[in-house]
Design a protein around this motif. Structure first.
Motif, PDB file in Angstrom:
ATOM      1  N   GLY A  24       0.813  -1.207   0.000  1.00  0.00           N
ATOM      2  CA  GLY A  24       0.000   0.000   0.000  1.00  0.00           C
ATOM      3  C   GLY A  24       0.844   1.254   0.000  1.00  0.00           C
ATOM      4  O   GLY A  24       2.003   1.248  -0.442  1.00  0.00           O
ATOM      5  N   GLY A  25       0.264   2.340   0.504  1.00  0.00           N
ATOM      6  CA  GLY A  25       0.980   3.610   0.534  1.00  0.00           C
ATOM      7  C   GLY A  25       0.391   4.541   1.576  1.00  0.00           C
ATOM      8  O   GLY A  25      -0.812   4.510   1.845  1.00  0.00           O
ATOM      9  N   ILE A  61       5.092   7.429   1.292  1.00  0.00           N
ATOM     10  CA  ILE A  61       5.924   6.223   1.305  1.00  0.00           C
ATOM     11  C   ILE A  61       5.104   5.043   0.803  1.00  0.00           C
ATOM     12  O   ILE A  61       3.890   4.971   1.011  1.00  0.00           O
ATOM     13  CB  ILE A  61       6.524   5.933   2.699  1.00  0.00           C
ATOM     14  N   GLY A  62       5.800   4.143   0.122  1.00  0.00           N
ATOM     15  CA  GLY A  62       5.171   2.948  -0.414  1.00  0.00           C
ATOM     16  C   GLY A  62       5.894   1.701   0.054  1.00  0.00           C
ATOM     17  O   GLY A  62       6.706   1.751   0.996  1.00  0.00           O
ATOM     18  N   GLU A 115      -2.046  11.361   8.803  1.00  0.00           N
ATOM     19  CA  GLU A 115      -1.618  10.229   7.983  1.00  0.00           C
ATOM     20  C   GLU A 115      -2.822   9.679   7.228  1.00  0.00           C
ATOM     21  O   GLU A 115      -3.849   9.377   7.844  1.00  0.00           O
ATOM     22  CB  GLU A 115      -1.033   9.119   8.865  1.00  0.00           C
ATOM     23  N   TYR A 116      -2.663   9.559   5.921  1.00  0.00           N
ATOM     24  CA  TYR A 116      -3.727   9.028   5.078  1.00  0.00           C
ATOM     25  C   TYR A 116      -3.165   8.020   4.087  1.00  0.00           C
ATOM     26  O   TYR A 116      -1.963   8.012   3.807  1.00  0.00           O
ATOM     27  CB  TYR A 116      -4.411  10.163   4.304  1.00  0.00           C
ATOM     28  N   HIS A 117      -4.044   7.186   3.550  1.00  0.00           N
ATOM     29  CA  HIS A 117      -3.645   6.385   2.402  1.00  0.00           C
ATOM     30  C   HIS A 117      -3.161   7.328   1.307  1.00  0.00           C
ATOM     31  O   HIS A 117      -3.757   8.394   1.080  1.00  0.00           O
ATOM     32  CB  HIS A 117      -4.821   5.568   1.874  1.00  0.00           C
ATOM     33  N   SER A 118      -2.110   6.945   0.620  1.00  0.00           N
ATOM     34  CA  SER A 118      -1.599   7.802  -0.445  1.00  0.00           C
ATOM     35  C   SER A 118      -2.636   7.907  -1.568  1.00  0.00           C
ATOM     36  O   SER A 118      -3.420   6.973  -1.800  1.00  0.00           O
ATOM     37  CB  SER A 118      -0.291   7.241  -0.996  1.00  0.00           C
ATOM     38  N   GLU A 139      -0.575  -3.215   4.231  1.00  0.00           N
ATOM     39  CA  GLU A 139       0.033  -3.713   5.464  1.00  0.00           C
ATOM     40  C   GLU A 139       1.151  -2.768   5.872  1.00  0.00           C
ATOM     41  O   GLU A 139       1.973  -2.365   5.048  1.00  0.00           O
ATOM     42  CB  GLU A 139       0.592  -5.116   5.289  1.00  0.00           C
ATOM     43  N   MET A 140       1.170  -2.405   7.144  1.00  0.00           N
ATOM     44  CA  MET A 140       2.252  -1.580   7.657  1.00  0.00           C
ATOM     45  C   MET A 140       2.416  -1.836   9.149  1.00  0.00           C
ATOM     46  O   MET A 140       1.557  -2.414   9.813  1.00  0.00           O
ATOM     47  CB  MET A 140       1.997  -0.090   7.400  1.00  0.00           C
TER      48      MET A 140
END
Length: 288
Positions: free
Chosen positions: A75-76, A89-90, A107-110, A121-122
């Motif tokens: 994801g990103g 970041i990816g 912080e958001y999904h890119s 996943e992070m």
């Protein structure tokens, strides 16, 4: 040889904002002393998100007294903060944000990931700062995958990406306030991995996927955190399945920890001051 102290597992998931379905593996409210200098770790995913035009994530919120380390596996993530730091970041990238004296971030999904959707996943790790550094200026390190060196392990046992610290002659790019190793590892089944780590430092292994055995007798499986005794300098891992894991190792601070949500200081008075400073607008604003 380092022996296993205990295994910790969290089976409960919750949402951080509307973009991060997380399992909280540990926090400063449960095993703070055993994990010092690490304060908290959330494992987001694995999950799948449909494509969307909505901005999914968590909006503006404050931090003081520590650092956040975000490691993206799938994801990103896009980040902005009131110190002027920010970026996207990816997979394979790392964001190392020093909140220190205080900032506000989001912080958001890119945007690119949101448009396509897919696997996400992070890991987000909170790293404590020593008392003398808690009120230093905030900072931001955006570390791309190509900046993180890879070390091949002996006998084809896998590899380690050195985010912070050092393995052999290879140093990671992250700048840290105290000695620590943060290694993203991929281990191959049916191999034994032997690592030399500093005597007296905290050591823990989080298995994102796979299965290992410690001391040839303690199984550690997906979503489990193995916390080792501090004595001894040799860590022996027997790999039962192909495994993705995160190694955390660092010099314990041995200082009081007083936390209140997004603020982690050394005294209750400092927590009250953090709340007052935030409410008074002293953490700044995120630029538009």
């Amino acid at each position: 040889m380092k022996e296993l102290a205990f295994i910790k597992r969290s089976n409960e998931r919750h949402w951080v904002g509307d973009g991060f379905p997380v399992r909280s593996i540990f926090s400063y409210q449960d095993i703070a002393e055993e994990m010092s200098p690490f304060l908290l770790m959330d494992h987001a995913g694995p999950a799948n998100f449909p494509a969307t035009s909505h901005q999914l994530g968590v909006g503006q919120h404050p931090h003081r007294g520590f650092e956040t380390v975000t490691i993206v596996y799938e994801g990103g993530v896009s980040h902005r903060d009131s110190s002027g730091g920010g970026g996207t970041i990816g997979p394979g990238d790392v964001q190392w944000m020093t909140a220190a004296s205080g900032l506000i971030h989001e912080e958001y999904h890119s945007p690119a990931f949101a448009r396509t959707g897919g696997a996400f996943e992070m890991v987000q790790l909170w790293v404590n700062l020593p008392a003398k550094e808690k009120m230093t200026a905030p900072g931001y390190q955006g570390i791309t995958a190509d900046e993180i060196p890879r070390v091949a392990l002996p006998e084809g046992a896998g590899e380690a990406r050195i985010i912070a610290g050092q393995l052999g002659d290879t140093r990671g790019p992250a700048r840290t306030f105290t000695p620590m190793n943060v290694w993203d590892m991929r281990l191959k089944a049916h191999h034994r991995v032997t690592l030399e780590l500093p005597e007296g430092h905290t050591t823990a292994l989080f298995v994102l996927k796979g299965a290992i055995r410690l001391g040839n007798r303690h199984p550690v499986r997906t979503a489990e955190l193995a916390v080792m005794e501090r004595r001894g300098s040799q860590l022996v891992i027997d790999v039962e399945e192909d495994t993705k894991l995160l190694l955390l190792n660092g010099a314990p601070l041995d200082e009081p920890i007083v936390g209140h949500g997004p603020f982690v200081m050394n005294t209750q008075e400092e927590i009250v001051q953090a709340i007052n400073d935030y409410n008074s607008g002293r953490f700044g604003q995120i630029g538009r």
